[in-house]
Design a protein around this motif. Structure first.
Motif, PDB file in Angstrom:
ATOM      1  N   TYR A   1       0.819  -1.204   0.000  1.00  0.00           N
ATOM      2  CA  TYR A   1       0.000   0.000   0.000  1.00  0.00           C
ATOM      3  C   TYR A   1       0.859   1.263   0.000  1.00  0.00           C
ATOM      4  CZ  TYR A   1      -4.029  -2.938   1.099  1.00  0.00           C
ATOM      5  OH  TYR A   1      -4.994  -3.888   1.057  1.00  0.00           O
ATOM      6  N   GLU A   2       0.373   2.299  -0.712  1.00  0.00           N
ATOM      7  CA  GLU A   2       0.988   3.626  -0.732  1.00  0.00           C
ATOM      8  C   GLU A   2      -0.087   4.660  -0.431  1.00  0.00           C
ATOM      9  OE1 GLU A   2       2.738   4.141  -4.544  1.00  0.00           O
ATOM     10  OE2 GLU A   2       4.572   3.025  -4.007  1.00  0.00           O
ATOM     11  N   VAL A   3       0.374   5.786   0.274  1.00  0.00           N
ATOM     12  CA  VAL A   3      -0.575   6.873   0.566  1.00  0.00           C
ATOM     13  C   VAL A   3      -0.841   7.628  -0.707  1.00  0.00           C
ATOM     14  CG1 VAL A   3      -0.951   8.996   1.877  1.00  0.00           C
ATOM     15  CG2 VAL A   3       0.233   7.059   2.937  1.00  0.00           C
ATOM     16  N   THR A   4      -2.137   7.761  -1.047  1.00  0.00           N
ATOM     17  CA  THR A   4      -2.509   8.494  -2.270  1.00  0.00           C
ATOM     18  C   THR A   4      -3.262   9.785  -1.979  1.00  0.00           C
ATOM     19  OG1 THR A   4      -4.540   7.180  -2.467  1.00  0.00           O
ATOM     20  CG2 THR A   4      -2.569   6.382  -3.622  1.00  0.00           C
TER      21      THR A   4
ATOM     22  N   THR B   1      -6.493   9.449   5.883  1.00  0.00           N
ATOM     23  CA  THR B   1      -5.397   9.041   5.005  1.00  0.00           C
ATOM     24  C   THR B   1      -5.895   7.891   4.150  1.00  0.00           C
ATOM     25  OG1 THR B   1      -3.740   9.626   6.682  1.00  0.00           O
ATOM     26  CG2 THR B   1      -3.024   8.183   4.903  1.00  0.00           C
ATOM     27  N   VAL B   2      -5.731   7.983   2.769  1.00  0.00           N
ATOM     28  CA  VAL B   2      -6.163   6.946   1.815  1.00  0.00           C
ATOM     29  C   VAL B   2      -4.936   6.146   1.403  1.00  0.00           C
ATOM     30  CG1 VAL B   2      -7.233   6.460  -0.415  1.00  0.00           C
ATOM     31  CG2 VAL B   2      -8.096   8.342   1.005  1.00  0.00           C
ATOM     32  N   TYR B   3      -5.022   4.740   1.477  1.00  0.00           N
ATOM     33  CA  TYR B   3      -3.931   3.840   1.098  1.00  0.00           C
ATOM     34  C   TYR B   3      -4.405   2.974  -0.073  1.00  0.00           C
ATOM     35  CZ  TYR B   3      -1.967   5.007   5.679  1.00  0.00           C
ATOM     36  OH  TYR B   3      -1.463   5.683   6.760  1.00  0.00           O
TER      37      TYR B   3
ATOM     38  N   CYS C   1      -2.326  -4.388  -6.932  1.00  0.00           N
ATOM     39  CA  CYS C   1      -3.664  -4.872  -7.286  1.00  0.00           C
ATOM     40  C   CYS C   1      -4.744  -3.805  -7.246  1.00  0.00           C
ATOM     41  CB  CYS C   1      -4.061  -6.042  -6.403  1.00  0.00           C
ATOM     42  SG  CYS C   1      -4.272  -5.564  -4.656  1.00  0.00           S
ATOM     43  N   GLY C   2      -4.410  -2.625  -6.730  1.00  0.00           N
ATOM     44  CA  GLY C   2      -5.397  -1.551  -6.703  1.00  0.00           C
ATOM     45  C   GLY C   2      -6.290  -1.563  -5.489  1.00  0.00           C
ATOM     46  N   ASP C   3      -6.133  -2.520  -4.574  1.00  0.00           N
ATOM     47  CA  ASP C   3      -6.958  -2.546  -3.372  1.00  0.00           C
ATOM     48  C   ASP C   3      -6.668  -1.300  -2.542  1.00  0.00           C
ATOM     49  OD1 ASP C   3      -8.732  -4.063  -1.530  1.00  0.00           O
ATOM     50  OD2 ASP C   3      -6.977  -3.904  -0.209  1.00  0.00           O
ATOM     51  N   SER C   4      -7.697  -0.745  -1.802  1.00  0.00           N
ATOM     52  CA  SER C   4      -7.506   0.505  -1.040  1.00  0.00           C
ATOM     53  C   SER C   4      -8.291   0.467   0.264  1.00  0.00           C
ATOM     54  CB  SER C   4      -7.939   1.711  -1.879  1.00  0.00           C
ATOM     55  OG  SER C   4      -9.340   1.686  -2.106  1.00  0.00           O
ATOM     56  N   TYR C   5      -7.873   1.373   1.217  1.00  0.00           N
ATOM     57  CA  TYR C   5      -8.632   1.561   2.461  1.00  0.00           C
ATOM     58  C   TYR C   5      -8.300   2.951   2.998  1.00  0.00           C
ATOM     59  CZ  TYR C   5      -4.296   0.629   5.042  1.00  0.00           C
ATOM     60  OH  TYR C   5      -3.012   0.687   5.524  1.00  0.00           O
TER      61      TYR C   5
END
Length: 447
Positions: free
Chosen positions: A118-121, A134-136, A141-145
């Motif tokens: 995951y990377e902070v976007t 904060t969005v990760y 794979c494009g998964d986010s949280y």
């Protein structure tokens, strides 16, 4: 021998005449058959890749043979990863021979399971009053949280103080560390707090004062109160100078509060210290009144007696009648004592109040002598008696008085005059009378 025989061939040789040198050729029979004596002459080490061998050769005939050694088995080492497995491709691990390094076994490594990266976007910081987030997103794979950060609320700290004074209010200012929001609270003015800071005590004659100053920082307000003078209070009479031999003492009346001397008075001098005493000499007259001079010292009666004894021994040894020795309070002795005192003032045969010698005025013979003492050392009576007598004995005029046949009585006086605290000067006098009971002297005057 020209050729050595072997198992297969004959040998040859010759004999030579020792006289003429002629030679005879002979055949040497074949050698007897032998048993081979083999020795290892060559060796090739066996490995897990190649066979080995050993060659043996007869040391007698040179015949040889070779033995073959079968190749060794490989020695597998630890498994080694040759290609790492990933999420997309299998990997490979191998086992190699620890001796020759050849690969002896291989095994496939299965693909790795997917791990999110995951990377902070997107991000918004929380404030004192609003939530943040904060969005990760996984870059594979494009998964986010999203993670939410709650509002922190204000964090106030004291940032400035305006100090209250005696006459004005102060304040505390509080500022939020996060957003800079601020508020203030009042500090009530102090009012003056006076404390005593200096005091000048009143004396008997002067007013005193007390100064009060406000002890709050930065305030210099003050005021002064007056303390009235107290006036003197009589204390006790105190000895300020002790009376001494021949010296009056002094007492002072002091104020019990300030110690100032209010009055003084003299105290009687000491007339004796048990050894020395105070004596007076009349040195003249002023307006009909005697002028008296004080002398301090003591009479040495033992030295005087010793002198008198020596005079009578002298007269007796010369066939002259001994003199009557007058002592005590008799007139002639009193006169001699007076003359010894007068010698301390005027060392002469003329008395201080008269103009002619004693012998002319009073029909009395007189010998006088003086010795200066040593500082800190006091002469003994025996020393004085002996030395004064010798001084007169060695002087023809004085000796004539001591041997005068017309004299009937004599009084001797030796006086030690005290000089300072540790020193004496010594005076001796002999007075000779034509009678045994001299009565002309009555004390203070002469008839």
């Amino acid at each position: 021998m020209t050729k050595e025989s072997t198992e297969k061939e004959y040998g040859s040789g010759y004999y030579k005449c020792s006289s003429c040198g002629d030679k005879k050729t002979v055949v040497i029979e074949k050698a007897e058959p032998h048993t081979h004596d083999y020795e290892l002459t060559d060796e090739k080490a066996v490995t897990c890749k190649t066979e080995g061998s050993k060659t043996y050769t007869c040391g007698i005939c040179g015949t040889s043979y070779t033995e073959t050694i079968a190749r060794l088995s490989h020695t597998p080492g630890d498994w080694e990863v040759e290609t790492e497995a990933t999420e997309d491709e299998e990997g490979l691990k191998v086992q190699k021979c620890t001796v020759c390094g050849e690969t002896v076994n291989t095994e496939v490594i299965e693909k790795l399971a997917h791990t999110h990266n995951y990377e902070v976007t997107d991000q918004k910081k929380a404030t004192c009053t609003e939530d943040g987030y904060t969005v990760y997103i996984c870059k594979k794979c494009g998964d986010s949280y999203t993670v939410t950060a709650a509002a922190s609320g204000h964090s106030y700290k004291e940032t400035s103080v305006t100090t209250a004074t005696c006459e004005t209010d102060g304040k505390f200012v509080y500022t939020c560390d996060n957003c800079g929001d601020e508020y203030s609270t009042a500090i009530e003015k102090l009012g003056h707090n006076y404390v005593e800071t200096s005091r000048t005590d009143a004396t008997c004659e002067k007013d005193g004062s007390i100064t009060y100053t406000c002890d709050h920082d930065g305030c210099k307000n003050s005021y002064t109160e007056t303390i009235k003078a107290t006036g003197h209070t009589e204390g006790k009479w105190v000895e300020t100078k002790a009376a001494d031999l021949g010296v009056e003492g002094e007492e002072s009346l002091c104020c019990a509060d300030c110690g100032e001397v209010l009055d003084t008075r003299t105290t009687d001098m000491l007339l004796t210290d048990g050894k020395d005493g105070v004596y007076y000499i009349c040195t003249g007259y002023e307006n009909g009144e005697p002028v008296m001079e004080m002398v301090i010292g003591h009479f040495d009666t033992e030295a005087a007696e010793l002198i008198a004894e020596q005079v009578n021994e002298l007269r007796s040894s010369n066939g002259i009648a001994e003199l009557t020795i007058v002592t005590g309070d008799a007139n002639l002795q009193s006169f001699a004592n007076g003359r010894a005192l007068e010698l301390t003032y005027s060392y002469t045969h003329i008395r201080p109040t008269e103009s002619e010698k004693v012998s002319s005025t009073w029909s009395i013979g007189e010998n006088i002598a003086m010795m200066t003492g040593s500082n800190g050392f006091e002469y003994t009576s025996s020393f004085l008696g002996s030395n004064f007598y010798q001084m007169w004995y060695q002087s023809s005029g004085h000796l004539a008085n001591m041997k005068n046949t017309t004299y009937k009585s004599m009084a001797v006086s030796v006086f030690a005059e005290k000089i300072g605290t540790k020193h004496y000067n010594y005076y001796a006098v002999q007075n000779f009378s034509l009678t045994k009971n001299y009565t002309k002297y009555t004390g203070d005057a002469w008839d």
